[in-house]
Design a protein around this motif. Structure first.
Motif, PDB file in Angstrom:
ATOM      1  N   GLY A   1      18.610  -3.485   3.041  1.00  0.00           N
ATOM      2  CA  GLY A   1      19.227  -2.399   3.786  1.00  0.00           C
ATOM      3  C   GLY A   1      18.793  -2.351   5.230  1.00  0.00           C
ATOM      4  O   GLY A   1      19.471  -1.778   6.061  1.00  0.00           O
ATOM      5  N   ASP A   2      17.657  -2.937   5.555  1.00  0.00           N
ATOM      6  CA  ASP A   2      17.145  -2.924   6.914  1.00  0.00           C
ATOM      7  C   ASP A   2      17.531  -4.167   7.709  1.00  0.00           C
ATOM      8  O   ASP A   2      17.094  -4.331   8.835  1.00  0.00           O
ATOM      9  N   GLN A   3      18.318  -5.045   7.128  1.00  0.00           N
ATOM     10  CA  GLN A   3      18.702  -6.264   7.818  1.00  0.00           C
ATOM     11  C   GLN A   3      19.635  -5.932   8.991  1.00  0.00           C
ATOM     12  O   GLN A   3      20.497  -5.073   8.872  1.00  0.00           O
ATOM     13  N   PRO A   4      19.467  -6.617  10.120  1.00  0.00           N
ATOM     14  CA  PRO A   4      20.366  -6.378  11.259  1.00  0.00           C
ATOM     15  C   PRO A   4      21.762  -6.924  10.965  1.00  0.00           C
ATOM     16  O   PRO A   4      21.940  -7.760  10.075  1.00  0.00           O
ATOM     17  N   PRO A   5      22.753  -6.463  11.712  1.00  0.00           N
ATOM     18  CA  PRO A   5      24.113  -6.969  11.514  1.00  0.00           C
ATOM     19  C   PRO A   5      24.173  -8.482  11.743  1.00  0.00           C
ATOM     20  O   PRO A   5      23.422  -9.031  12.549  1.00  0.00           O
TER      21      PRO A   5
ATOM     22  N   SER B   1      24.674  -1.418   5.769  1.00  0.00           N
ATOM     23  CA  SER B   1      24.761   0.030   5.976  1.00  0.00           C
ATOM     24  C   SER B   1      26.055   0.432   6.675  1.00  0.00           C
ATOM     25  O   SER B   1      26.299   1.615   6.896  1.00  0.00           O
ATOM     26  N   GLY B   2      26.863  -0.554   7.062  1.00  0.00           N
ATOM     27  CA  GLY B   2      28.094  -0.298   7.814  1.00  0.00           C
ATOM     28  C   GLY B   2      27.890  -0.590   9.282  1.00  0.00           C
ATOM     29  O   GLY B   2      26.764  -0.593   9.780  1.00  0.00           O
ATOM     30  N   VAL B   3      28.971  -0.851   9.978  1.00  0.00           N
ATOM     31  CA  VAL B   3      28.910  -1.178  11.407  1.00  0.00           C
ATOM     32  C   VAL B   3      29.234   0.071  12.208  1.00  0.00           C
ATOM     33  O   VAL B   3      30.275   0.703  11.999  1.00  0.00           O
ATOM     34  N   LYS B   4      28.346   0.421  13.124  1.00  0.00           N
ATOM     35  CA  LYS B   4      28.532   1.600  13.973  1.00  0.00           C
ATOM     36  C   LYS B   4      29.320   1.250  15.233  1.00  0.00           C
ATOM     37  O   LYS B   4      30.242   1.958  15.613  1.00  0.00           O
TER      38      LYS B   4
ATOM     39  N   ASP C   1      31.223  -5.052   3.262  1.00  0.00           N
ATOM     40  CA  ASP C   1      30.315  -4.644   4.339  1.00  0.00           C
ATOM     41  C   ASP C   1      30.679  -5.298   5.666  1.00  0.00           C
ATOM     42  O   ASP C   1      29.855  -5.355   6.573  1.00  0.00           O
ATOM     43  N   THR C   2      31.904  -5.809   5.782  1.00  0.00           N
ATOM     44  CA  THR C   2      32.306  -6.595   6.943  1.00  0.00           C
ATOM     45  C   THR C   2      33.469  -5.950   7.678  1.00  0.00           C
ATOM     46  O   THR C   2      34.363  -5.386   7.065  1.00  0.00           O
ATOM     47  N   VAL C   3      33.428  -6.053   9.011  1.00  0.00           N
ATOM     48  CA  VAL C   3      34.550  -5.630   9.837  1.00  0.00           C
ATOM     49  C   VAL C   3      34.966  -6.810  10.707  1.00  0.00           C
ATOM     50  O   VAL C   3      34.154  -7.669  11.053  1.00  0.00           O
ATOM     51  N   HIS C   4      36.249  -6.868  11.033  1.00  0.00           N
ATOM     52  CA  HIS C   4      36.790  -7.890  11.933  1.00  0.00           C
ATOM     53  C   HIS C   4      37.014  -7.187  13.269  1.00  0.00           C
ATOM     54  O   HIS C   4      37.757  -6.209  13.344  1.00  0.00           O
ATOM     55  N   CYS C   5      36.353  -7.673  14.314  1.00  0.00           N
ATOM     56  CA  CYS C   5      36.392  -7.013  15.615  1.00  0.00           C
ATOM     57  C   CYS C   5      37.148  -7.858  16.633  1.00  0.00           C
ATOM     58  O   CYS C   5      36.995  -9.087  16.666  1.00  0.00           O
ATOM     59  N   THR C   6      37.913  -7.176  17.471  1.00  0.00           N
ATOM     60  CA  THR C   6      38.707  -7.838  18.508  1.00  0.00           C
ATOM     61  C   THR C   6      38.488  -7.125  19.835  1.00  0.00           C
ATOM     62  O   THR C   6      38.477  -5.894  19.886  1.00  0.00           O
ATOM     63  N   TYR C   7      38.320  -7.921  20.865  1.00  0.00           N
ATOM     64  CA  TYR C   7      38.246  -7.405  22.232  1.00  0.00           C
ATOM     65  C   TYR C   7      39.261  -8.185  23.049  1.00  0.00           C
ATOM     66  O   TYR C   7      39.250  -9.421  23.043  1.00  0.00           O
TER      67      TYR C   7
ATOM     68  N   ALA D   1      24.359  -1.476  13.561  1.00  0.00           N
ATOM     69  CA  ALA D   1      24.652  -1.000  12.210  1.00  0.00           C
ATOM     70  C   ALA D   1      24.419   0.508  12.142  1.00  0.00           C
ATOM     71  O   ALA D   1      23.740   1.087  12.999  1.00  0.00           O
ATOM     72  N   ARG D   2      24.954   1.133  11.124  1.00  0.00           N
ATOM     73  CA  ARG D   2      24.786   2.586  10.935  1.00  0.00           C
ATOM     74  C   ARG D   2      23.324   2.975  10.697  1.00  0.00           C
ATOM     75  O   ARG D   2      22.926   4.100  10.997  1.00  0.00           O
ATOM     76  N   ASN D   3      22.508   2.025  10.200  1.00  0.00           N
ATOM     77  CA  ASN D   3      21.094   2.330   9.972  1.00  0.00           C
ATOM     78  C   ASN D   3      20.253   2.161  11.237  1.00  0.00           C
ATOM     79  O   ASN D   3      19.043   2.303  11.209  1.00  0.00           O
ATOM     80  N   GLY D   4      20.902   1.836  12.369  1.00  0.00           N
ATOM     81  CA  GLY D   4      20.200   1.732  13.649  1.00  0.00           C
ATOM     82  C   GLY D   4      19.747   0.338  14.028  1.00  0.00           C
ATOM     83  O   GLY D   4      19.322   0.121  15.160  1.00  0.00           O
TER      84      GLY D   4
END
Length: 152
Positions: free
Chosen positions: A28-32, A64-67, A104-110, A135-138
């Motif tokens: 749970g503490d792993q970084p994105p 934990s989700g992507v913030k 637990d994954t999101v696809h991001c576009t810029y 991530a949502r856990n900081g």
């Protein structure tokens, strides 16, 4: 079953359960994590006949989700090449648009447009895309060279 075997089995179950709980808490503490990062640069049309564009995509996974996901394009021959970007500096970067694409994954576009005047005044050569994922856990991940492209 003898009492000694029963105690050994019970002790083993307690140890394994404790190890499993520790592993779950640690996970749970792993970084994105960033994967499949790509950038595409299209130069503006000649003689100012149209804008160009820069598109960047990446997949971000965080238990934990992507913030948030911030993106910054920077020239390889700039002062940033000598001085590493920091997460603090990246907080002012532009946000990517992210959509769920797995548990637990999101696809991001810029995506941004590149005006002919911007292209003329921008340094030519190699560029990098820096990404700050939170991530949502900081926990955060900063990849200063998540993808690259060339301006000609």
């Amino acid at each position: 079953m003898s009492r000694r075997i029963a105690v050994s089995v019970a002790t083993g179950v307690v140890v394994l359960a404790g190890a499993g709980a520790f592993a779950l808490a640690y996970a749970g503490d792993q970084p994105p994590a960033l994967t499949h990062s790509t950038a595409r640069y299209t130069a503006p049309a000649p003689a100012g006949a149209g804008d160009g564009s820069l598109s960047f995509t990446t997949d971000v996974t965080a238990s934990s989700g992507v913030k948030s996901v911030k993106v910054l394009a920077w020239p390889a021959n700039s002062s940033l090449a000598k001085k590493e970007l920091t997460a603090k500096e990246m907080t002012a970067a532009e946000a990517a648009t992210c959509k769920p694409s797995g548990k637990d994954t999101v696809h991001c576009t810029y995506t941004t447009t590149v005006a002919p005047t911007e292209a003329k005044t921008s340094p030519h050569g190699a560029w990098h895309i820096a990404v700050l994922a939170e991530a949502r856990n900081g926990t955060t991940t900063l990849d200063t060279k998540a993808a690259g492209f060339t301006v000609r």
